[in-house]
Enzyme design. Structure first.
Site, PDB file in Angstrom:
ATOM      1  N   HIS A 207       0.821  -1.217   0.000  1.00  0.00           N
ATOM      2  CA  HIS A 207       0.000   0.000   0.000  1.00  0.00           C
ATOM      3  C   HIS A 207       0.852   1.263   0.000  1.00  0.00           C
ATOM      4  CE1 HIS A 207      -3.058  -2.974   1.461  1.00  0.00           C
ATOM      5  NE2 HIS A 207      -3.780  -2.305   0.596  1.00  0.00           N
TER       6      HIS A 207
ATOM      7  N   GLU B  79     -10.019  -3.001   2.338  1.00  0.00           N
ATOM      8  CA  GLU B  79      -9.339  -3.291   3.605  1.00  0.00           C
ATOM      9  C   GLU B  79      -9.086  -2.034   4.429  1.00  0.00           C
ATOM     10  OE1 GLU B  79      -8.069  -4.031   0.525  1.00  0.00           O
ATOM     11  OE2 GLU B  79      -6.891  -5.888   0.601  1.00  0.00           O
TER      12      GLU B  79
ATOM     13  N   ASP C 135      -7.328   0.535  -6.466  1.00  0.00           N
ATOM     14  CA  ASP C 135      -6.874  -0.644  -5.715  1.00  0.00           C
ATOM     15  C   ASP C 135      -7.976  -1.693  -5.797  1.00  0.00           C
ATOM     16  OD1 ASP C 135      -5.512  -2.382  -4.092  1.00  0.00           O
ATOM     17  OD2 ASP C 135      -6.063  -1.374  -2.220  1.00  0.00           O
TER      18      ASP C 135
END
Length: 648
Positions: A335, A359, A450
Site C-alpha cells: 500500500h 481493507e 486498488d
C-alpha cells in the site's frame, strides 16, 4: 474375485472364523473399491469355497467389465494368508445405473491431514475412547459407519481405521509423545475446513495434572493441511461450483491450505457476501518465522522475542474468491508503494479518490499526507469492508497518526466512503457530457485504483469500453495523477503484455506520460506491477525528482505519529528512485509486441555508441525504451539535457 452390481450388492462375504488381520485387509480393499466406484460396501458371512472370493456368473448380465491387473486380495486358506493376484480376473460393476447429475460420480475428493501434540496420553492409549471419538466425529456429519477397528501398536498407542459411506479415516496415536496423527479422505465435494474445529474438540484432549504441584502442561496444538484430490477439472468438477471453482481452490489452497510449511493455520472467518467469497486466515510461514519464536514472544522472559512481539506474530491473510489480496507482513509494502509514488508526483494533492481498497489500508496511507483535505473511497462490497474492520483492524488503524480525527481511518472526518459500483460512480459524474451532472463533485488531484487486476475478465470488459477511462481522465485536475496495480510483473518468458489494451486506452483518452514500476516485497511470492498515468507531461519533473528532493518532500508532507515511530515503514527516497525507471523486462516486452522501428534503431545505435533522441522518442505516453536510456534529465525544464546516453 469381487463384484458389485448397481453399487448395492455385498462386495465380499467373509468367513467369521477368519483371523482379524485378514478381515482388516479385506475391509481396506473394499474401502478402496468403494471410493473408486462410488459404492457403499459391507462385510457379511461367506461359506468357504476353497477360501477364495467367488465369481458369480449370474450377476454378469448387462454389466461392464473392467480388468484390475494390480488388485490383490487374501487367499483365505487355512494354511496361509498369501496374496493372490487377480491378473486374469475381472472387477464387475454396472455403470448404467449411474445418475448423470450425481456429483459424487465426478472426479472429486478432499483430504485432511492433521497432527495434534500435547494430547492426553491416557486418551491416546484407549481403544474404546478412540473408537468413540472417530464415530462421533463422522456421525455428526451424517457419515454412516460401514466398518472400523483399532489395533494395538506394541502396547503403546493404536492405529485405527474407519470406513464410512463416502469417507475413510485413519489415525495413529503416540502416547509417549502425546501426539495423534489423523488422515481423513472423503468423496464429497464440500471442503473439510469445517471439520477442523470438530476434530480439535474431539481429539485435542489436554493432559491432566496428577498432582496439584505439577507444572501446567502446554495446551494441545494442531497443525494441518487440506488437499483437493483427483483430477478435478479434467472431470468437469468446475461445473459444480459457481464461478468455475470451489471456494477453497486457487491461491488459498496453493499458498495456505495444502502447504505443510504453514503452521498454526486457523480460519478466522469465511463469509459469502453478495459479490464474493471472503476468507480470513492466520498462520505462521515457517520459511520466515518459527513457531518457537512466536511462543517465546508471548512470554515475559526478557528475550528479544518477548521485547519485540510484533516481529513474530502470526501472519494474517485475506482471500477473495480464493485469490490472495493482502497479508499482515506484506500489506504495508504494497500500500505504501501504491499510494506514495503517485501522491508525490502531484505538487499539492488535496482531493483524492480510491477505487476499491476495502481493507482500508489505501485510505490509511492517503491520510498520512498533510495536504489532503478530502478522500472519497468507493467500494461495491460494504459487507467486505465491515469484515475487514473486524478481522483486519491493523489495516485501517489511524489511532497513532497525528492529525487523524478517529481511531479508524474509515471514521476520519476527511473520509467519505460509498458502498456502490465505483466504475458506475465515476461514469455517472465524469463521463463525456456529464461533467456538470453533480456540481458538488469537484476534480480529483489523485485517483488510486486498488481493485481487480486489469487482466481480470470482468474489469477487462470495462476497459474495452472507453467510457470508464474517459471518466477517470475527466475526473482529474490539470496536473492529475492516476495509479493502479496491474497484477503480476511481466517476465522475459511471459509472452505478450496482457495490460497492453489497458495502457493503450489511457493514452488514447489523453494521458501524456505513463510509467510502470515493480514492487517485489508485497507478500505475493512474485513482483507486482503498478502503472502511473500523468494527465500532463509537465508532471514528469516531479516523477524524476532526485533522492534529496524526494526526501525533503516526504519530510514536508507526511504526518508524524504520537508514538514517535516512523509513519512510513518501507517507502523512502531510495525506494522512489527504484520506481523511476522501468525494469528491463518491460522494455523487452514493449519491443516484442511488434516490429518497432525505434527498438531496431536503438539496438543498432548501441553497437555504434551513438544515439538519436528523435528516433527513440516516438511520442508515445508509455515508452520504456525511451525512459530507460536517458542519462541527463533536467527536472525544472522537463527536457533532455544531453544526447549522450548510458545503456542501463
Amino acid at each position: 474375485m469381487v463384484n458389485a452390481r448397481h453399487c448395492k450388492n455385498d462386495i465380499a462375504d467373509v468367513d467369521p472364523q477368519l483371523h482379524f488381520p485378514r478381515v482388516a485387509v479385506i475391509s481396506t480393499v473394499c474401502g478402496v473399491i468403494s471410493f473408486v466406484f462410488g459404492c457403499g460396501v459391507r462385510i457379511v458371512n461367506l461359506p468357504r469355497d476353497k477360501g477364495k472370493l467367488p465369481i458369480q456368473p449370474d450377476r454378469l448380465e448387462n454389466m461392464h467389465q473392467v480388468p484390475l491387473q494390480q488388485l490383490r486380495v487374501l487367499n483365505l486358506t487355512d494354511e496361509s494368508a498369501n496374496y493372490t493376484s487377480l491378473s486374469e480376473s475381472w472387477f464387475v460393476f454396472d455403470a448404467s445405473d449411474r445418475d448423470e447429475d450425481d456429483e459424487s460420480a465426478a472426479g472429486i475428493g478432499n483430504q485432511l491431514l492433521v497432527d495434534i501434540k500435547n494430547v492426553n496420553s491416557n486418551f491416546l492409549n484407549s481403544e474404546e475412547r478412540l473408537k468413540k471419538a472417530m464415530i462421533a466425529l463422522l456421525a455428526e456429519n451424517d457419515f454412516e459407519p460401514v466398518s472400523y477397528y483399532c489395533r494395538s501398536r506394541n502396547h503403546a498407542g493404536y492405529s485405527c481405521h474407519g470406513h464410512f459411506d463416502e469417507a475413510v479415516m485413519n489415525l495413529y496415536t503416540f502416547p509417549f509423545n502425546g501426539v495423534i496423527s489423523l488422515d481423513l479422505l472423503t468423496r464429497d465435494e464440500e471442503d473439510l475446513i469445517s471439520f477442523l474445529e470438530k476434530i480439535e474438540g474431539v481429539f485435542a484432549i489436554p493432559e491432566e495434572k496428577i498432582h496439584q504441584l505439577d507444572e501446567d502442561y502446554p495446551p494441545p496444538q494442531m497443525t494441518w493441511t487440506h488437499k483437493l484430490r483427483n483430477f478435478r477439472h479434467e472431470f468437469g468438477v468446475e461445473d459444480y461450483h459457481e464461478g468455475g471453482k470451489s471456494v477453497v481452490e486457487g491461491e488459498l489452497t496453493q499458498d495456505i491450505l495444502s502447504q505443510p510449511g504453514f503452521e498454526m493455520k486457523k480460519q478466522l472467518a469465511f463469509v459469502e457476501t453478495k459479490y464474493q467469497n471472503v476468507h480470513f486466515y492466520e498462520a505462521i510461514n515457517t520459511r520466515f518465522r518459527s513457531v518457537a519464536s512466536y511462543e517465546k514472544s508471548l512470554s515475559k522472559d526478557g528475550s528479544y522475542e518477548s521485547l519485540h512481539p510484533e516481529l513474530f506474530r502470526q501472519d494474517k491473510i485475506v482471500f477473495l474468491d480464493g485469490d490472495s489480496q493482502s497479508s499482515l507482513y506484506g500489506e504495508a509494502v504494497y500500500h505504501e508503494g501504491l499510494v506514495h509514488a503517485a501522491m508525490l508526483t502531484h505538487p499539492n494533492p488535496k482531493r483524492v479518490a480510491i477505487i476499491g481498497g476495502g481493507e482500508g489500508a489505501t485510505l490509511r496511507e492517503v491520510l498520512k499526507h498533510k495536504t489532503v483535505q478530502e478522500v472519497v473511497m468507493i467500494d461495491i462490497d460494504g459487507e467486505f469492508v465491515q469484515l475487514c474492520r473486524k478481522y483486519l483492524p491493523e489495516w485501517s488503524d489511524c489511532s497513532d497518526l497525528v492529525g487523524s480525527t478517529a481511531p479508524s481511518c474509515f471514521d476520519d472526518d476527511r473520509a467519505r466512503v460509498y458502498f456502490e459500483d465505483a466504475f458506475q460512480w465515476f461514469i455517472d459524474r465524469f463521463a463525456a457530457g456529464k461533467r456538470h451532472a453533480d456540481p458538488e463533485e469537484d476534480f480529483f488531484d489523485v485517483i488510486i485504483m486498488d481493485a481487480c487486476d486489469p487482466t481480470n475478465d470482468f474489469v477487462t470488459k470495462l476497459y474495452v469500453d472507453s467510457t470508464f477511462v474517459w471518466s477517470i481522465y475527466n475526473g482529474l485536475s490539470e496536473s492529475g495523477v492516476f495509479v493502479a496495480q496491474i497484477g503480476r510483473s511481466s517476465s522475459h518468458t511471459g509472452g505478450i503484455d496482457e495490460t497492453k489494451m489497458f495502457k493503450n486506452m489511457f493514452e488514447e483518452v489523453g494521458f501524456e506520460s505513463m510509467h510502470i514500476y515493480d514492487e517485489g516485497h508485497s507478500g505475493f511470492y512474485e513482483p507486482w506491477s503498478h502503472l502511473v498515468a500523468l494527465k500532463s507531461a509537465a508532471s514528469r519533473k516531479l516523477w524524476y525528482r532526485n533522492s534529496a528532493q524526494t526526501e525533503i518532500e516526504i519530510q514536508k508532507r507526511i504526518s508524524t505519529t504520537y508514538s514517535g515511530k516512523p509513519a512510513l515503514l518501507y517507502f523512502d527516497a531510495s525506494v522512489m528512485s527504484s520506481y523511476q525507471l522501468p525494469d528491463k523486462v518491460h522494455e523487452d516486452v514493449y519491443c516484442r509486441l511488434q516490429e518497432r522501428r525505434e527498438c531496431k534503431a536503438a539496438w543498432e545505435m548501441i553497437k555504434n555508441h551513438t544515439i538519436d533522441v528523435e528516433i527513440i522518442n516516438t511520442g508515445h505516453a508509455f515508452n520504456p525504451l525511451y525512459e530507460r536510456n536517458i542519462l541527463h534529465y533536467e527536472p525544472n525544464e522537463g527536457s533532455i539535457q544531453s544526447r549522450v546516453f548510458v545503456w542501463l
